[in-house]
Design an enzyme around this catalytic site. Structure first.
Site, PDB file in Angstrom:
ATOM      1  N   ASP A 197      21.601   0.491  -2.603  1.00  0.00           N
ATOM      2  CA  ASP A 197      20.305  -0.094  -2.933  1.00  0.00           C
ATOM      3  C   ASP A 197      19.258   0.695  -2.149  1.00  0.00           C
ATOM      4  OD1 ASP A 197      17.949  -1.628  -2.985  1.00  0.00           O
ATOM      5  OD2 ASP A 197      19.087  -3.497  -3.196  1.00  0.00           O
ATOM      6  N   TYR A 208       2.856  -2.418 -10.803  1.00  0.00           N
ATOM      7  CA  TYR A 208       3.643  -1.233 -11.160  1.00  0.00           C
ATOM      8  C   TYR A 208       2.760   0.022 -11.063  1.00  0.00           C
ATOM      9  CZ  TYR A 208       6.648   1.971 -13.765  1.00  0.00           C
ATOM     10  OH  TYR A 208       7.424   3.049 -14.132  1.00  0.00           O
ATOM     11  N   LYS A 216       3.184   3.296  -8.478  1.00  0.00           N
ATOM     12  CA  LYS A 216       3.357   4.695  -8.880  1.00  0.00           C
ATOM     13  C   LYS A 216       2.217   5.565  -8.337  1.00  0.00           C
ATOM     14  CE  LYS A 216       7.292   4.237 -10.971  1.00  0.00           C
ATOM     15  NZ  LYS A 216       8.500   4.873 -10.404  1.00  0.00           N
TER      16      LYS A 216
HETATM   17  N1  NAD Z   1      11.146   4.034 -18.902  1.00  0.00           N
HETATM   18  C1  NAD Z   1       9.848   4.147 -18.741  1.00  0.00           C
HETATM   19  O1  NAD Z   1       9.059   3.699 -19.585  1.00  0.00           O
HETATM   20  C2  NAD Z   1       9.299   4.869 -17.541  1.00  0.00           C
HETATM   21  C3  NAD Z   1       8.057   5.509 -17.635  1.00  0.00           C
HETATM   22  C4  NAD Z   1       7.548   6.163 -16.507  1.00  0.00           C
HETATM   23  C5  NAD Z   1       8.285   6.191 -15.339  1.00  0.00           C
HETATM   24  N2  NAD Z   1       9.486   5.552 -15.298  1.00  0.00           N
HETATM   25  C6  NAD Z   1      10.215   5.610 -14.033  1.00  0.00           C
HETATM   26  O2  NAD Z   1      11.380   6.373 -14.230  1.00  0.00           O
HETATM   27  C7  NAD Z   1      12.387   5.949 -13.304  1.00  0.00           C
HETATM   28  C8  NAD Z   1      13.679   5.690 -14.057  1.00  0.00           C
HETATM   29  O3  NAD Z   1      13.425   4.696 -15.029  1.00  0.00           O
HETATM   30  P1  NAD Z   1      14.357   4.500 -16.326  1.00  0.00           P
HETATM   31  O4  NAD Z   1      13.428   4.326 -17.462  1.00  0.00           O
HETATM   32  O5  NAD Z   1      15.398   5.516 -16.363  1.00  0.00           O
HETATM   33  O6  NAD Z   1      14.939   3.037 -15.974  1.00  0.00           O
HETATM   34  P2  NAD Z   1      16.401   2.413 -16.147  1.00  0.00           P
HETATM   35  O7  NAD Z   1      16.174   0.950 -15.938  1.00  0.00           O
HETATM   36  O8  NAD Z   1      17.056   2.891 -17.367  1.00  0.00           O
HETATM   37  O9  NAD Z   1      17.171   3.016 -14.889  1.00  0.00           O
HETATM   38  C9  NAD Z   1      16.796   2.699 -13.570  1.00  0.00           C
HETATM   39  C10 NAD Z   1      18.041   2.738 -12.706  1.00  0.00           C
HETATM   40  O10 NAD Z   1      17.614   2.479 -11.368  1.00  0.00           O
HETATM   41  C11 NAD Z   1      18.540   1.594 -10.777  1.00  0.00           C
HETATM   42  N3  NAD Z   1      17.876   0.845  -9.709  1.00  0.00           N
HETATM   43  C12 NAD Z   1      16.898  -0.080  -9.811  1.00  0.00           C
HETATM   44  N4  NAD Z   1      16.602  -0.563  -8.608  1.00  0.00           N
HETATM   45  C13 NAD Z   1      17.404   0.062  -7.717  1.00  0.00           C
HETATM   46  C14 NAD Z   1      17.578  -0.023  -6.320  1.00  0.00           C
HETATM   47  N5  NAD Z   1      16.867  -0.898  -5.586  1.00  0.00           N
HETATM   48  N6  NAD Z   1      18.472   0.766  -5.726  1.00  0.00           N
HETATM   49  C15 NAD Z   1      19.228   1.647  -6.454  1.00  0.00           C
HETATM   50  N7  NAD Z   1      19.126   1.748  -7.791  1.00  0.00           N
HETATM   51  C16 NAD Z   1      18.216   0.961  -8.415  1.00  0.00           C
HETATM   52  C17 NAD Z   1      18.987   0.665 -11.903  1.00  0.00           C
HETATM   53  O11 NAD Z   1      20.235   0.044 -11.604  1.00  0.00           O
HETATM   54  C18 NAD Z   1      19.071   1.646 -13.071  1.00  0.00           C
HETATM   55  O12 NAD Z   1      20.339   2.215 -13.200  1.00  0.00           O
HETATM   56  C19 NAD Z   1      11.807   4.735 -12.583  1.00  0.00           C
HETATM   57  O13 NAD Z   1      11.277   5.125 -11.347  1.00  0.00           O
HETATM   58  C20 NAD Z   1      10.702   4.284 -13.512  1.00  0.00           C
HETATM   59  O14 NAD Z   1       9.715   3.537 -12.844  1.00  0.00           O
HETATM   60  C21 NAD Z   1      10.016   4.916 -16.358  1.00  0.00           C
END
Ligand code: NAD
Length: 255
Positions: free
Chosen positions: A62, A155, A159
């Site tokens: 985590d 959020y 960021k």
């Molecule tokens: N999907 C979007 O729309 C989007 C857009 C811009 C930025 N992001 C960013 O991209 C990154 C990845 O997002 P994604 O879309 O792949 O999301 P996702 O939910 O598919 O994957 C996120 C992963 O992070 C893990 N996670 C969450 N909290 C955690 C913690 N405390 N410790 C360890 N692991 C943890 C989850 O278990 C999951 O496997 C994030 O930082 C997100 O904020 C996402």
């Protein structure tokens, strides 16, 4: 191979962008440490890498747990003798909520994972990278840091903090040949999208998904591969002079 023999830790690599990046990094020769708080998901990514002939280990961590993050870094350094890349990618979303309805707990949860998690990862890896004479830190920020959507204040602010932390560390660590960059993905075709739309299956989710896609000039959501190839460039030696950059992978959303 663009990352041959490099050792890369990727947090949140059990799903979405992180998983896509782990697969591409391994294909390009990296030894990947797949870190996620969802242990089975981390193991599934590592297994997919090994099945494709790559090298990966999975670890359940985590990113908000200082001891867990320090152990992740120490164990990786002990196993491989170095850490070339730390990709702080784990993050959590929130449903659209007017600020006056945001609970303190919700605010703190978002900041604990999205900001404190990045701080803890950087703090743990910097001494290793200084000792070995360099390295790359890549953070996942978001278009939310540049062109925020109303209703997502915690959020977006989290960021924004990642973006400023990235630029600060780029300067602070340049004397040690540690490069620090971030990627700003637009709304992505990943499980996280559901957390923003806040709707289950069916028409409400599809309508939310369409609204996100229509907000992107190129007309579609970001895929894990879109983000992975940007990460590949920033973490490779091809980007040797690139630091402090927030790279939009956003189909024009931030223009
Ligand atoms: N999907 C979007 O729309 C989007 C857009 C811009 C930025 N992001 C960013 O991209 C990154 C990845 O997002 P994604 O879309 O792949 O999301 P996702 O939910 O598919 O994957 C996120 C992963 O992070 C893990 N996670 C969450 N909290 C955690 C913690 N405390 N410790 C360890 N692991 C943890 C989850 O278990 C999951 O496997 C994030 O930082 C997100 O904020 C996402």
């Amino acid at each position: 191979m663009r990352l041959k023999d490099k050792v890369a830790i990727i947090t949140g690599a059990g799903s979405g962008f992180g998983r896509g990046t782990a697969l591409v990094f391994a294909r390009e020769g990296a030894r990947v440490v797949v870190a996620d708080r969802d242990g089975p998901a981390a193991h599934a990514t590592a297994e997919a890498i090994r099945e494709a002939g790559g090298e990966a280990t999975a670890t359940t961590v985590d990113v908000t747990d200082p001891k867990g993050v320090e152990a992740l870094v120490a164990e990786t350094a002990a196993r491989y003798g170095r850490i070339d890349v730390l990709h702080n990618n784990a993050g959590v979303p929130m449903p659209f909520t007017p600020l006056e309805d945001v609970s303190l707990e919700q605010w703190e949860t978002i900041f604990r994972v999205n900001v404190t998690g990045v701080f803890l990862g950087c703090r743990a890896v910097i001494p290793v990278m200084k000792r070995q004479g360099g390295g790359v830190i890549l953070n996942t920020a978001s278009t939310a840091a540049v062109r925020p959507r109303p209703g997502l204040a915690p959020y977006n602010a989290s960021k924004g903090a990642v973006a400023v932390l990235t630029r600060t560390l780029a300067l602070e660590l340049a004397p040690y040949r540690i490069r620090v960059n971030a990627i700003n993905p637009v709304a992505g075709d990943t499980p996280m999208l559901r957390g923003f739309i806040g709707a289950g299956e069916g028409e409400a989710y599809e309508a939310g998904r369409r609204r996100f896609a229509e907000s992107v000039p190129l007309g579609r959501l970001a895929t894990p591969e879109d983000v992975a190839y940007a990460a590949l460039y920033l973490c490779s030696d091809e980007a040797a002079l690139v630091t402090g950059v927030l790279l939009d992978v956003d189909g024009g959303r931030d223009v």
